[in-house]
Design an enzyme around this catalytic site. Sequence first.
Site, PDB file in Angstrom:
ATOM      1  N   THR A 171       1.265  -1.249   0.373  1.00 19.82           N
ATOM      2  CA  THR A 171      -0.382   0.230   0.618  1.00 19.82           C
ATOM      3  C   THR A 171       0.717   1.512   0.181  1.00 19.82           C
ATOM      4  O   THR A 171       0.373   2.701  -0.339  1.00 19.82           O
ATOM      5  CB  THR A 171      -1.356   0.168   0.891  1.00 19.82           C
ATOM      6  N   CYS A 203      -2.326  -0.111  14.944  1.00 21.06           N
ATOM      7  CA  CYS A 203      -3.494   0.102  13.607  1.00 21.06           C
ATOM      8  C   CYS A 203      -4.539  -0.753  13.110  1.00 21.06           C
ATOM      9  O   CYS A 203      -5.024  -2.226  13.429  1.00 21.06           O
ATOM     10  CB  CYS A 203      -3.110  -0.033  11.767  1.00 21.06           C
ATOM     11  N   ARG A 246      -6.876  -4.611   8.487  1.00 16.87           N
ATOM     12  CA  ARG A 246      -6.034  -5.676   8.652  1.00 16.87           C
ATOM     13  C   ARG A 246      -4.869  -6.001   8.382  1.00 16.87           C
ATOM     14  O   ARG A 246      -4.305  -5.185   7.618  1.00 16.87           O
ATOM     15  CB  ARG A 246      -7.364  -6.622   7.186  1.00 16.87           C
ATOM     16  N   ARG A 303       4.121   6.444   4.134  1.00 17.15           N
ATOM     17  CA  ARG A 303       3.495   7.797   3.565  1.00 17.15           C
ATOM     18  C   ARG A 303       2.534   7.447   4.905  1.00 17.15           C
ATOM     19  O   ARG A 303       2.055   6.257   5.098  1.00 17.15           O
ATOM     20  CB  ARG A 303       2.640   8.344   2.566  1.00 17.15           C
ATOM     21  N   CYS A 340      -0.356   7.134   7.685  1.00 13.21           N
ATOM     22  CA  CYS A 340      -1.503   6.286   7.726  1.00 13.21           C
ATOM     23  C   CYS A 340      -2.795   6.897   8.238  1.00 13.21           C
ATOM     24  O   CYS A 340      -2.183   7.962   8.887  1.00 13.21           O
ATOM     25  CB  CYS A 340      -1.809   4.729   8.135  1.00 13.21           C
ATOM     26  N   CYS A 393      -4.613   5.070  11.621  1.00 12.39           N
ATOM     27  CA  CYS A 393      -4.049   4.834  13.148  1.00 12.39           C
ATOM     28  C   CYS A 393      -3.653   5.999  13.222  1.00 12.39           C
ATOM     29  O   CYS A 393      -2.434   6.615  14.159  1.00 12.39           O
ATOM     30  CB  CYS A 393      -3.164   3.276  13.049  1.00 12.39           C
ATOM     31  N   TRP A 423      23.969  21.503  43.985  1.00 11.30           N
ATOM     32  CA  TRP A 423      22.759  21.332  43.290  1.00 11.30           C
ATOM     33  C   TRP A 423      21.818  22.246  43.136  1.00 11.30           C
ATOM     34  O   TRP A 423      21.576  21.852  42.001  1.00 11.30           O
ATOM     35  CB  TRP A 423      22.664  21.787  45.243  1.00 11.30           C
ATOM     36  N   TYR A 436      19.455  20.739  39.403  1.00  5.24           N
ATOM     37  CA  TYR A 436      18.309  20.978  39.738  1.00  5.24           C
ATOM     38  C   TYR A 436      17.670  21.655  38.351  1.00  5.24           C
ATOM     39  O   TYR A 436      16.674  21.416  37.800  1.00  5.24           O
ATOM     40  CB  TYR A 436      18.354  21.998  41.077  1.00  5.24           C
ATOM     41  N   ASP A 489      20.632  16.727  48.159  1.00  2.00           N
ATOM     42  CA  ASP A 489      20.205  17.613  48.706  1.00  2.00           C
ATOM     43  C   ASP A 489      18.863  16.528  49.345  1.00  2.00           C
ATOM     44  O   ASP A 489      19.670  15.391  49.752  1.00  2.00           O
ATOM     45  CB  ASP A 489      18.568  17.220  47.475  1.00  2.00           C
TER      46      ASP A 489
END
Length: 513
Positions: free
Chosen positions: A48, A56, A59, A81, A83, A86, A446, A450, A466
């Site tokens: 396809t 998806c 089938r 390309r 779908c 889906c 520290w 962070y 910490d």
Amino acid sequence: MSENRERRRPEGGIIAGMEQLDPKPCYRALKTRDARFDGRLFVGVTSTGVYCRPICPARSPKFENCRFFPSAAAAQEAGFRPCLRCRPETAPDLGSWRGTSNTVSRGLALIGEGALDGEEASVDALAERLGIGERQLRRLFQQHLGASPITVAQTRRVLFAKQLIHDTRLPMAEIAMASGFGSVRRFNETFQQLFRRPPSALRRRAISALPEGSVGEIGVTVRLSYRPPYDWDAMLAFLRARAIEGVEWIGGDVYSRTVLQDGLTGTVEIRHLPGQTSFSATIRFPSVRALPAIVGRIRRVFDLGADVAAIGAHLAQDPWLAPLIAERPGLRAPGGWDGFELAVRAVLGQQVSIEAACKLGSRLTQICGTSLPPGQRSRPELCLAFPSAAQVARADLSGFGMPNARKEALMAIAQAALSDPSLFQPQGTVEETVARLRAIRGIGEWTAHYIALRAVRETDAFPASDIGLLRGAAIHVGTRPSPAVLQDRAETWRPWRAYAAQHLWAADAAAHG
């Protein structure tokens, strides 16, 4: 850091990298529509010419007609390309999608922020920002994603445009601008080449486009997927405790905040959709060109790209962390909305409580922030945008209730951010990032870790000194370890020490209120 050192990430199995892609188990995941691989695996169907997500509803194709890829970009580069059923553009953008390379992860973060958009952008400049050569960057992208950096950027543009076509009422010209295409002509040509039809043909006929320029007032809503589990209560509690009055508002299970970007202001509103394993983000901003950057910030704050199951499986190998992971399997590491804002928050929070730091943040915003026009306030509570580096740099903070040393630190951060616009973007290793931040006056070990954890999104940042981390470790160890002992123990947690830190902080908060 060499690429061999980066190969610590425990993402083995069928999809850890191109060299490990095994078609037979991939096909089993496709046949069973296994949601665990959504966002981590894509299948191109040769009969396809379409590529799909493993979930998806169509089938399942024959095995001999399937080609498997670790990224949408790899499938698109191979000539397939997206779908239309889906919709690969709505798949979770998982951290595991990035293979085992921290360099690739940093590169993807920069691409998501537009590093390869625009006529002057180049792979060479991107590689330089990452501290490696162009050829090495291309090799790493090909190895871990199966596609070049340029293809990754182009695929992101196409998929974001496709999502806007399907999910919004934006006019096509604004979608072209919002998704980073240089022109409407280029936008139309790309879709004609990829889908053999103009972009307008992908939109349902019943949908009428909004007038151009209406996004700032009406807004645009996009859906952002993640891979479960997701501890939304913990994320919301984290944001609520640190909300700055006028800038952020949390009501029920909705998080809203103001946005300041390129001198323009707007708002965002985030809702969790657990039944759809996604978030709904309503963005009201006068420039559609800013949409990708704003979406990127939302992903960063809510840590939507994390594969917490894989991260948790690695961290749970340590007896110190195993019970914490089991207690909070969906815990994320919240990010900062803006690098400069997060750095300022970190300085404001030095040696004071979280509540006191929020009050200081609100006061600073009142002094030099931007007031939103009444027409832009999606909620009355959202009336101020957090100040930019330029606004702080020229502000008079003489009456600001803070020690002079911290006022000087704020000014130093503002000047550093103005001098280096990429200061809070991922560059080099976590050690290099920390060293770069520590060079700023008033930023210690520290604070640097962070900022690296929240703003730069370094997954391996770890502020070992910490007090919350030390107390969190003591809950299951029995005695509080020294920073040196905790630092040594955390070596086995690489490259996910930031998530280990989040679990230790959560354990400390639960134990001490």
